[in-house]
Structures are given as structure tokens and as C-alpha cells.
Scaffold this motif. Structure first.
Motif, mmCIF file in Angstrom:
data_model
loop_
_atom_site.group_PDB
_atom_site.id
_atom_site.type_symbol
_atom_site.label_atom_id
_atom_site.label_comp_id
_atom_site.label_asym_id
_atom_site.label_seq_id
_atom_site.Cartn_x
_atom_site.Cartn_y
_atom_site.Cartn_z
ATOM 1 N N THR A 1 -26.128 33.767 26.375
ATOM 2 C CA THR A 1 -26.434 34.285 25.162
ATOM 3 C C THR A 1 -26.956 33.229 24.246
ATOM 4 O O THR A 1 -27.193 32.859 23.083
ATOM 5 N N ALA A 2 -26.138 31.889 24.666
ATOM 6 C CA ALA A 2 -25.990 30.996 23.768
ATOM 7 C C ALA A 2 -27.761 30.795 24.034
ATOM 8 O O ALA A 2 -28.358 30.013 22.642
ATOM 9 N N HIS A 3 -28.792 30.405 25.469
ATOM 10 C CA HIS A 3 -29.558 30.010 25.617
ATOM 11 C C HIS A 3 -30.519 31.184 24.458
ATOM 12 O O HIS A 3 -31.715 30.098 23.443
ATOM 13 N N ALA A 4 -30.331 32.839 24.353
ATOM 14 C CA ALA A 4 -31.004 33.255 24.450
ATOM 15 C C ALA A 4 -31.558 33.239 22.687
ATOM 16 O O ALA A 4 -31.920 33.326 21.754
ATOM 17 N N LYS A 5 -30.086 32.713 21.845
ATOM 18 C CA LYS A 5 -29.365 33.078 20.716
ATOM 19 C C LYS A 5 -30.513 31.460 20.471
ATOM 20 O O LYS A 5 -31.777 31.242 19.172
ATOM 21 N N SER A 6 -30.769 29.907 21.095
ATOM 22 C CA SER A 6 -31.897 29.173 21.410
ATOM 23 C C SER A 6 -33.424 29.179 20.598
ATOM 24 O O SER A 6 -33.711 28.843 19.025
ATOM 25 N N TRP A 7 -33.027 30.083 21.622
ATOM 26 C CA TRP A 7 -34.904 30.922 21.676
ATOM 27 C C TRP A 7 -34.937 32.056 20.265
ATOM 28 O O TRP A 7 -36.021 31.571 19.763
ATOM 29 N N CYS B 1 -33.579 31.683 16.953
ATOM 30 C CA CYS B 1 -33.204 30.715 16.362
ATOM 31 C C CYS B 1 -35.280 29.861 15.913
ATOM 32 O O CYS B 1 -35.673 29.476 15.099
ATOM 33 N N TRP B 2 -35.387 29.268 17.007
ATOM 34 C CA TRP B 2 -36.472 28.754 17.560
ATOM 35 C C TRP B 2 -37.854 29.148 17.000
ATOM 36 O O TRP B 2 -39.083 29.294 15.930
ATOM 37 N N LEU B 3 -37.957 30.671 16.987
ATOM 38 C CA LEU B 3 -38.972 31.003 17.150
ATOM 39 C C LEU B 3 -38.501 31.638 15.569
ATOM 40 O O LEU B 3 -39.627 31.715 15.181
ATOM 41 N N ALA C 1 -34.764 26.624 26.713
ATOM 42 C CA ALA C 1 -34.306 27.508 25.304
ATOM 43 C C ALA C 1 -32.869 26.279 25.151
ATOM 44 O O ALA C 1 -32.762 26.328 24.001
ATOM 45 N N GLY C 2 -33.110 25.818 25.859
ATOM 46 C CA GLY C 2 -31.539 24.815 25.614
ATOM 47 C C GLY C 2 -31.726 23.913 24.776
ATOM 48 O O GLY C 2 -31.026 22.877 24.912
ATOM 49 N N THR C 3 -32.816 23.228 24.862
ATOM 50 C CA THR C 3 -33.604 22.044 24.334
ATOM 51 C C THR C 3 -33.949 22.435 22.435
ATOM 52 O O THR C 3 -33.748 21.752 21.832
ATOM 53 N N HIS C 4 -33.641 23.508 21.726
ATOM 54 C CA HIS C 4 -33.756 23.686 20.759
ATOM 55 C C HIS C 4 -32.194 24.687 19.949
ATOM 56 O O HIS C 4 -32.113 26.347 20.457
ATOM 57 N N ARG C 5 -31.594 24.164 19.855
ATOM 58 C CA ARG C 5 -30.218 25.035 19.164
ATOM 59 C C ARG C 5 -30.390 25.434 17.830
ATOM 60 O O ARG C 5 -31.144 24.721 17.013
#
Length: 148
Positions: A56-62, A64-66, A143-147
Motif C-alpha cells: 500500500t505505501a509503495h502504491a500510494k507513492s506511485w 502521488c508520483w502520477l 515507486a519507493g523513491t517517490h513519497r
């Protein structure tokens, strides 16, 4: 009367056992259930979530990045559903990595576009449309690099 009741209960129990268990014994004489209704892919598609191995955390980051890059994924909830993938498809299309319907379905062409995009950012993936372990690992790392 008592003998007749025992006989009916015995026959009903035997029918229940023969048709799948005692739970059905009491309903062996019930009216037949209505036939199941067909469900179309269009009706189910908005409910599909394809996180490709992201938590979930990585998917949220993805998501947010979008959003940050100008492509609205809908609610930032960590569930990569149709809206998130439509946003990704629009982004990939604008970059020339995707040439298919903007439908939010994570098929071969969407995976190829994701692989091309990840390669742009240092991955060394074969662009084959297969979301195998290497693609999932690179997607996780990106995805982990984009918070948010």
C-alpha cells in the motif's frame, strides 16, 4: 404419525447426505435457486486492483508520483485500480511508450510501457510485457523513491 415423521426425516437426511451433506438435508425439498446472472468485464473492471507486487505505501507513492507529474490517478489509497492505471497509460502515451486504449486494464501493452519507462530510469528490463519478478522488483524500487 410418529413412524411417518421418522421415515420422512430419515429419507430427507439420506437425500441430504447424498447431495452434499447434512446441511442440505433440511433444504432438500426447497425451491431451486435462481440462475446466476452473467457479469461483464466492463462491470468488473473498475473494481480490479493490480498493484504488481507493491504494498500500500509503495502504491500510494506511485499514485502521488502520477498526480505530481500531471496525471490524476483518482484517490490516493494505495490500491492501483482502473483510475490509477488510466493515469499511467495517459502518461506513457504522452511519452510515446504506449499506443493502445486508455482503459485502465493492465495488459501486455501497459506492462511494456511500464518496462520502457523503468528502463528510462536505470532498469535493464527486457520489454516483453511480462510482469515477472524483475519488472516487479524494478517497479518496487522506483515507486519507493517517490513519497507523497
Amino acid at each position: 404419525m410418529r413412524a411417518l415423521t421418522k421415515a420422512i426425516v430419515g429419507v430427507t437426511a439420506a437425500l441430504g447426505i447424498a447431495t452434499g451433506g447434512l446441511a442440505t438435508a433440511g433444504t432438500a425439498m426447497a425451491a431451486p435457486a435462481s440462475a446466476p446472472q452473467a457479469v461483464t468485464a466492463e462491470a468488473v473492471a473498475p473494481l480490479a486492483v493490480v498493484n504488481l507486487g507493491l504494498d500500500t505505501a509503495h502504491a500510494k507513492s506511485w499514485q502521488c508520483w502520477l498526480r505530481t507529474t500531471g496525471y490524476n490517478p483518482g484517490t490516493i489509497d494505495g490500491q492501483l485500480g482502473t483510475n490509477s492505471w488510466k493515469a499511467a497509460q495517459r502518461k506513457f502515451d504522452a511519452m510515446g511508450y504506449y499506443d493502445d486504449s486508455i482503459d485502465g486494464i493492465v495488459g501486455t501493452n501497459t506492462i511494456k510501457a511500464l518496462q520502457r519507462y523503468l528502463n528510462l530510469h536505470g532498469a535493464n528490463l527486457t520489454v516483453d510485457g511480462d510482469a515477472g519478478p524483475q519488472t516487479r522488483s524494478e517497479f518496487w524500487d522506483f515507486a519507493g523513491t517517490h513519497r507523497c
